[in-house]
Scaffold this motif. Structure first.
Motif, PDB file in Angstrom:
ATOM      1  N   SER A 138       0.832  -1.214   0.000  1.00  0.00           N
ATOM      2  CA  SER A 138       0.000   0.000   0.000  1.00  0.00           C
ATOM      3  C   SER A 138       0.860   1.254   0.000  1.00  0.00           C
ATOM      4  O   SER A 138       0.589   2.202  -0.742  1.00  0.00           O
ATOM      5  CB  SER A 138      -0.915   0.010   1.226  1.00  0.00           C
ATOM      6  OG  SER A 138      -1.818  -1.048   1.163  1.00  0.00           O
ATOM      7  N   ILE A 139       1.888   1.263   0.821  1.00  0.00           N
ATOM      8  CA  ILE A 139       2.781   2.420   0.876  1.00  0.00           C
ATOM      9  C   ILE A 139       3.473   2.616  -0.468  1.00  0.00           C
ATOM     10  O   ILE A 139       3.595   3.739  -0.963  1.00  0.00           O
ATOM     11  CB  ILE A 139       3.799   2.278   2.019  1.00  0.00           C
ATOM     12  CG1 ILE A 139       3.079   2.438   3.362  1.00  0.00           C
ATOM     13  CG2 ILE A 139       4.928   3.292   1.895  1.00  0.00           C
ATOM     14  CD1 ILE A 139       3.921   2.075   4.564  1.00  0.00           C
ATOM     15  N   HIS A 140       3.897   1.510  -1.088  1.00  0.00           N
ATOM     16  CA  HIS A 140       4.549   1.603  -2.399  1.00  0.00           C
ATOM     17  C   HIS A 140       3.607   2.229  -3.432  1.00  0.00           C
ATOM     18  O   HIS A 140       4.005   3.128  -4.179  1.00  0.00           O
ATOM     19  CB  HIS A 140       5.009   0.221  -2.857  1.00  0.00           C
ATOM     20  CG  HIS A 140       5.582   0.208  -4.229  1.00  0.00           C
ATOM     21  ND1 HIS A 140       6.820   0.738  -4.522  1.00  0.00           N
ATOM     22  CD2 HIS A 140       5.092  -0.254  -5.400  1.00  0.00           C
ATOM     23  CE1 HIS A 140       7.061   0.596  -5.815  1.00  0.00           C
ATOM     24  NE2 HIS A 140       6.025   0.000  -6.367  1.00  0.00           N
ATOM     25  N   SER A 141       2.351   1.770  -3.465  1.00  0.00           N
ATOM     26  CA  SER A 141       1.416   2.324  -4.453  1.00  0.00           C
ATOM     27  C   SER A 141       1.077   3.781  -4.128  1.00  0.00           C
ATOM     28  O   SER A 141       0.907   4.593  -5.041  1.00  0.00           O
ATOM     29  CB  SER A 141       0.150   1.483  -4.545  1.00  0.00           C
ATOM     30  OG  SER A 141      -0.565   1.516  -3.350  1.00  0.00           O
ATOM     31  N   GLU A 176       1.772   7.183  -6.478  1.00  0.00           N
ATOM     32  CA  GLU A 176       0.760   8.203  -6.766  1.00  0.00           C
ATOM     33  C   GLU A 176       1.290   9.607  -6.512  1.00  0.00           C
ATOM     34  O   GLU A 176       0.774  10.572  -7.049  1.00  0.00           O
ATOM     35  CB  GLU A 176      -0.497   7.972  -5.929  1.00  0.00           C
ATOM     36  CG  GLU A 176      -1.286   6.769  -6.341  1.00  0.00           C
ATOM     37  CD  GLU A 176      -1.887   6.913  -7.725  1.00  0.00           C
ATOM     38  OE1 GLU A 176      -2.367   8.008  -8.066  1.00  0.00           O
ATOM     39  OE2 GLU A 176      -1.874   5.921  -8.474  1.00  0.00           O
ATOM     40  N   MET A 177       2.314   9.703  -5.671  1.00  0.00           N
ATOM     41  CA  MET A 177       2.868  11.019  -5.330  1.00  0.00           C
ATOM     42  C   MET A 177       3.935  11.469  -6.321  1.00  0.00           C
ATOM     43  O   MET A 177       4.629  12.438  -6.085  1.00  0.00           O
ATOM     44  CB  MET A 177       3.470  10.984  -3.921  1.00  0.00           C
ATOM     45  CG  MET A 177       2.436  10.822  -2.826  1.00  0.00           C
ATOM     46  SD  MET A 177       3.162  10.687  -1.189  1.00  0.00           S
ATOM     47  CE  MET A 177       4.098  12.197  -1.093  1.00  0.00           C
ATOM     48  N   GLN A 178       4.087  10.772  -7.433  1.00  0.00           N
ATOM     49  CA  GLN A 178       5.100  11.145  -8.413  1.00  0.00           C
ATOM     50  C   GLN A 178       4.443  11.767  -9.634  1.00  0.00           C
ATOM     51  O   GLN A 178       3.367  11.367 -10.054  1.00  0.00           O
ATOM     52  CB  GLN A 178       5.916   9.919  -8.830  1.00  0.00           C
ATOM     53  CG  GLN A 178       6.766   9.375  -7.705  1.00  0.00           C
ATOM     54  CD  GLN A 178       7.590   8.186  -8.133  1.00  0.00           C
ATOM     55  OE1 GLN A 178       7.427   7.657  -9.215  1.00  0.00           O
ATOM     56  NE2 GLN A 178       8.487   7.763  -7.276  1.00  0.00           N
ATOM     57  N   LEU A 179       5.122  12.735 -10.185  1.00  0.00           N
ATOM     58  CA  LEU A 179       4.674  13.351 -11.426  1.00  0.00           C
ATOM     59  C   LEU A 179       4.979  12.402 -12.582  1.00  0.00           C
ATOM     60  O   LEU A 179       5.820  11.514 -12.463  1.00  0.00           O
ATOM     61  CB  LEU A 179       5.399  14.683 -11.632  1.00  0.00           C
ATOM     62  CG  LEU A 179       5.106  15.771 -10.612  1.00  0.00           C
ATOM     63  CD1 LEU A 179       6.042  16.953 -10.822  1.00  0.00           C
ATOM     64  CD2 LEU A 179       3.657  16.220 -10.713  1.00  0.00           C
ATOM     65  N   THR A 220       3.901  15.812   2.648  1.00  0.00           N
ATOM     66  CA  THR A 220       2.896  15.792   1.581  1.00  0.00           C
ATOM     67  C   THR A 220       2.087  14.503   1.655  1.00  0.00           C
ATOM     68  O   THR A 220       0.866  14.516   1.502  1.00  0.00           O
ATOM     69  CB  THR A 220       3.567  15.905   0.197  1.00  0.00           C
ATOM     70  OG1 THR A 220       4.390  17.059   0.184  1.00  0.00           O
ATOM     71  CG2 THR A 220       2.539  15.985  -0.903  1.00  0.00           C
ATOM     72  N   PHE A 221       2.783  13.413   1.913  1.00  0.00           N
ATOM     73  CA  PHE A 221       2.111  12.119   2.049  1.00  0.00           C
ATOM     74  C   PHE A 221       1.080  12.169   3.178  1.00  0.00           C
ATOM     75  O   PHE A 221      -0.059  11.740   3.018  1.00  0.00           O
ATOM     76  CB  PHE A 221       3.154  11.032   2.310  1.00  0.00           C
ATOM     77  CG  PHE A 221       2.574   9.682   2.588  1.00  0.00           C
ATOM     78  CD1 PHE A 221       2.076   8.899   1.568  1.00  0.00           C
ATOM     79  CD2 PHE A 221       2.530   9.193   3.881  1.00  0.00           C
ATOM     80  CE1 PHE A 221       1.539   7.656   1.821  1.00  0.00           C
ATOM     81  CE2 PHE A 221       2.003   7.950   4.155  1.00  0.00           C
ATOM     82  CZ  PHE A 221       1.500   7.179   3.119  1.00  0.00           C
TER      83      PHE A 221
END
Length: 167
Positions: free
Chosen positions: A100-103, A107-110, A121-122
């Motif tokens: 879950s943390i990996h996914s 999602e937090m990457q452009l 931010t997370f």
């Protein structure tokens, strides 16, 4: 398959817990038979065949199929040799949490691969769902007190796990 593996490898313990959560007339009456402990391996085999099929129809890459297959086999072996509590804790507390943390980090990457932000931010992205989960758990605990209701400690444990994994 994974959750079925946890439950079926430890059917006797699972049944005791499930019978405190679900009225026994709704639970299957399955005596402890030797075939029950083999059922997770059959489901695992079906899952592995599904992975191979997903590769054949180009839904997954070879690397993804190998990764998922190794994960599945490792988890099934762990469930087979450990207790129900250890199996459940390792899967939800470690394996599922890391995935879950990996996914979430992906999602937090452009699109260019640059990170959107920091751990702060997370947390900003995760806090609304976390707050909703915690408020729901608090509401459940308050309603137990107000209505003097009995809720199984196992159910509270499962709700707490879902609270942690929801965000």
């Amino acid at each position: 398959t994974v959750l079925a593996g946890i439950i079926l490898f430890h059917w006797e313990s699972s049944y005791q817990i499930l019978s405190t959560l679900i009225p026994t007339q709704f639970l299957p009456v399955i005596p402890l038979q030797p075939w029950i402990s083999k059922l997770p391996w059959v489901l695992g085999g079906i899952s592995l065949c599904s992975l191979l099929w997903a590769y054949k129809v180009n839904w997954m890459s070879k690397k993804q199929v190998i990764f998922e297959g190794v994960n599945l086999l490792a988890l099934m072996c762990l469930f087979y040799v450990s207790t129900l509590l250890v199996s459940f804790a390792v899967y939800f507390g470690l394996w599922h949490a890391l995935a879950s943390i990996h996914s979430e980090l992906k999602e937090m990457q452009l699109p260019q691969g640059k990170e959107v932000g920091t751990l702060g931010t997370f947390f900003k992205m995760a806090w609304p769902l976390t707050l909703i989960s915690l408020l729901g758990l608090l509401g459940l605990l308050v309603s137990i007190r107000v209505f003097n209701a009995y809720i199984s400690p196992y159910l509270i444990f499962f709700i707490a796990i879902s609270t942690l994994t929801l965000p």
